[in-house]
Write a protein that holds these residues in place. Structure first.
Motif, short mmCIF file in Angstrom:
data_model
loop_
_atom_site.label_atom_id
_atom_site.label_comp_id
_atom_site.label_asym_id
_atom_site.label_seq_id
_atom_site.Cartn_x
_atom_site.Cartn_y
_atom_site.Cartn_z
N HIS A 86 0.83 -1.21 0.00
CA HIS A 86 0.00 0.00 0.00
C HIS A 86 0.87 1.26 0.00
O HIS A 86 1.99 1.24 0.50
CB HIS A 86 -0.90 0.03 1.24
CG HIS A 86 -1.90 -1.06 1.26
ND1 HIS A 86 -2.70 -1.31 2.34
CD2 HIS A 86 -2.25 -2.01 0.34
CE1 HIS A 86 -3.49 -2.33 2.09
NE2 HIS A 86 -3.23 -2.77 0.89
N HIS A 87 0.31 2.31 -0.53
CA HIS A 87 0.99 3.61 -0.54
C HIS A 87 1.36 4.01 0.88
O HIS A 87 0.54 3.95 1.78
CB HIS A 87 0.08 4.67 -1.17
CG HIS A 87 0.68 6.04 -1.16
ND1 HIS A 87 1.69 6.39 -2.01
CD2 HIS A 87 0.43 7.12 -0.39
CE1 HIS A 87 2.03 7.64 -1.76
NE2 HIS A 87 1.28 8.10 -0.78
N GLY A 88 2.60 4.39 1.07
CA GLY A 88 3.06 4.87 2.37
C GLY A 88 3.39 3.78 3.37
O GLY A 88 3.74 4.08 4.51
N ALA A 89 3.29 2.52 2.98
CA ALA A 89 3.59 1.42 3.92
C ALA A 89 5.07 1.42 4.27
O ALA A 89 5.93 1.66 3.42
CB ALA A 89 3.21 0.08 3.29
N ALA A 90 5.36 1.15 5.52
CA ALA A 90 6.74 1.06 5.97
C ALA A 90 7.38 -0.20 5.39
O ALA A 90 6.73 -1.23 5.27
CB ALA A 90 6.79 1.01 7.50
N SER A 91 8.66 -0.11 5.05
CA SER A 91 9.34 -1.25 4.43
C SER A 91 9.33 -2.47 5.35
O SER A 91 9.16 -3.59 4.89
CB SER A 91 10.76 -0.89 4.03
OG SER A 91 11.50 -0.41 5.13
N THR A 92 9.50 -2.27 6.65
CA THR A 92 9.47 -3.42 7.56
C THR A 92 8.11 -4.11 7.53
O THR A 92 8.02 -5.33 7.61
CB THR A 92 9.82 -3.02 9.00
OG1 THR A 92 8.97 -1.96 9.40
CG2 THR A 92 11.27 -2.60 9.12
N ALA A 93 7.05 -3.32 7.39
CA ALA A 93 5.70 -3.89 7.37
C ALA A 93 5.44 -4.69 6.11
O ALA A 93 4.95 -5.82 6.17
CB ALA A 93 4.66 -2.78 7.52
N PHE A 94 5.78 -4.14 4.93
CA PHE A 94 5.46 -4.89 3.73
C PHE A 94 6.39 -6.08 3.52
O PHE A 94 5.99 -7.09 2.97
CB PHE A 94 5.30 -4.02 2.47
CG PHE A 94 6.52 -3.35 1.95
CD1 PHE A 94 7.49 -4.03 1.24
CD2 PHE A 94 6.68 -1.98 2.10
CE1 PHE A 94 8.60 -3.39 0.72
CE2 PHE A 94 7.77 -1.33 1.59
CZ PHE A 94 8.75 -2.04 0.89
N VAL A 95 7.62 -6.01 4.00
CA VAL A 95 8.49 -7.18 3.93
C VAL A 95 7.95 -8.27 4.85
O VAL A 95 7.86 -9.44 4.46
CB VAL A 95 9.95 -6.81 4.28
CG1 VAL A 95 10.80 -8.06 4.47
CG2 VAL A 95 10.56 -5.93 3.20
N SER A 96 7.54 -7.90 6.05
CA SER A 96 6.98 -8.87 7.00
C SER A 96 5.69 -9.49 6.46
O SER A 96 5.49 -10.71 6.55
CB SER A 96 6.72 -8.18 8.34
OG SER A 96 6.08 -9.06 9.23
N ASP A 97 4.80 -8.67 5.91
CA ASP A 97 3.54 -9.17 5.37
C ASP A 97 3.78 -10.08 4.16
O ASP A 97 3.11 -11.12 4.01
CB ASP A 97 2.60 -8.03 5.01
CG ASP A 97 2.05 -7.32 6.24
OD1 ASP A 97 2.20 -7.84 7.36
OD2 ASP A 97 1.48 -6.22 6.07
N THR A 98 4.73 -9.73 3.31
CA THR A 98 5.06 -10.58 2.16
C THR A 98 5.64 -11.91 2.63
O THR A 98 5.31 -12.97 2.09
CB THR A 98 6.03 -9.86 1.21
OG1 THR A 98 5.44 -8.62 0.77
CG2 THR A 98 6.35 -10.71 -0.02
N ALA A 99 6.47 -11.88 3.67
CA ALA A 99 7.03 -13.11 4.24
C ALA A 99 5.92 -14.00 4.78
O ALA A 99 5.95 -15.22 4.59
CB ALA A 99 8.03 -12.77 5.33
N THR A 100 4.92 -13.41 5.43
CA THR A 100 3.80 -14.18 5.96
C THR A 100 3.00 -14.82 4.84
O THR A 100 2.59 -15.98 4.94
CB THR A 100 2.91 -13.29 6.84
OG1 THR A 100 3.70 -12.76 7.92
CG2 THR A 100 1.72 -14.06 7.41
N ILE A 101 2.80 -14.09 3.75
CA ILE A 101 2.09 -14.63 2.58
C ILE A 101 2.86 -15.81 2.02
O ILE A 101 2.29 -16.87 1.73
CB ILE A 101 1.88 -13.53 1.52
CG1 ILE A 101 0.90 -12.47 2.04
CG2 ILE A 101 1.42 -14.13 0.18
CD1 ILE A 101 0.89 -11.18 1.24
N LEU A 102 4.16 -15.66 1.87
CA LEU A 102 5.02 -16.73 1.35
C LEU A 102 4.97 -17.96 2.26
O LEU A 102 4.81 -19.09 1.77
CB LEU A 102 6.45 -16.22 1.22
CG LEU A 102 7.48 -17.15 0.60
CD1 LEU A 102 7.09 -17.53 -0.82
CD2 LEU A 102 8.84 -16.47 0.62
N GLU A 103 5.05 -17.76 3.55
CA GLU A 103 4.98 -18.88 4.49
C GLU A 103 3.61 -19.56 4.46
O GLU A 103 3.51 -20.78 4.58
CB GLU A 103 5.32 -18.41 5.90
CG GLU A 103 6.79 -18.05 6.05
CD GLU A 103 7.13 -17.40 7.37
OE1 GLU A 103 6.22 -16.81 8.02
OE2 GLU A 103 8.29 -17.46 7.77
#
Length: 147
Positions: A86-103
């Motif tokens: 999402h626009h303005g999302a913190a890098s730590t948040a989108f990396v963490s959320d993408t990792a959760t999706i992958l897992e």
């Protein structure tokens, strides 16, 4: 390495940090339904979903059937998930959320390989995940049957 250190401050997340996840799944509907259930999110009418600060959309992998090289077999897989922060999302948040999706994908039994600028920050990223799966399969097949 932290996400901020790796990604820096260049660009906005929606421009630079999309992650494509190649998935060995022949059916869009089943894949998206299983992923939504694993993440405890709803699936919209277009088979899109949002998890945390990441929008997930299925698309057909246009490389499927083009004869991918042995070192990149995932390019022949049918499904491709586009993960857009999402626009303005913190890098730590989108990396963490993408990792959760992958897992969640892997936990549901799918082979999945992310391709993005931050894939080394994700669990067992890239082709290394496939190599570790293949090695584990070979090791388990060599175990002698009990006598």
């Amino acid at each position: 390495m932290k996400a901020e250190e790796h990604l820096g401050s260049g660009g906005t997340p929606e421009e630079d940090f999309e992650c494509q996840i190649y998935v060995a799944a022949p059916s869009r509907d089943r894949l998206m339904e299983r992923l939504a259930a694993a993440l405890h999110v709803s699936l919209d009418a277009d088979h899109m979903m949002t998890f945390g600060c990441v929008d997930v959309e299925w698309t057909h992998n246009d490389y499927e059937g083009t004869g991918a090289r042995d070192d990149s077999p995932f390019l022949n897989w049918h499904s491709l998930l586009m993960c857009q922060p999402h626009h303005g999302a913190a890098s730590t948040a989108f990396v963490s959320d993408t990792a959760t999706i992958l897992e969640a994908l892997r936990g549901a039994g799918y082979r999945a390989v992310p391709v993005c600028d931050y894939e080394e920050l994700l669990p067992e990223s890239g082709i290394d995940h496939l190599r570790s799966d293949s090695a584990a399969t070979r090791r388990s097949s060599r175990v002698a049957a009990p006598t």
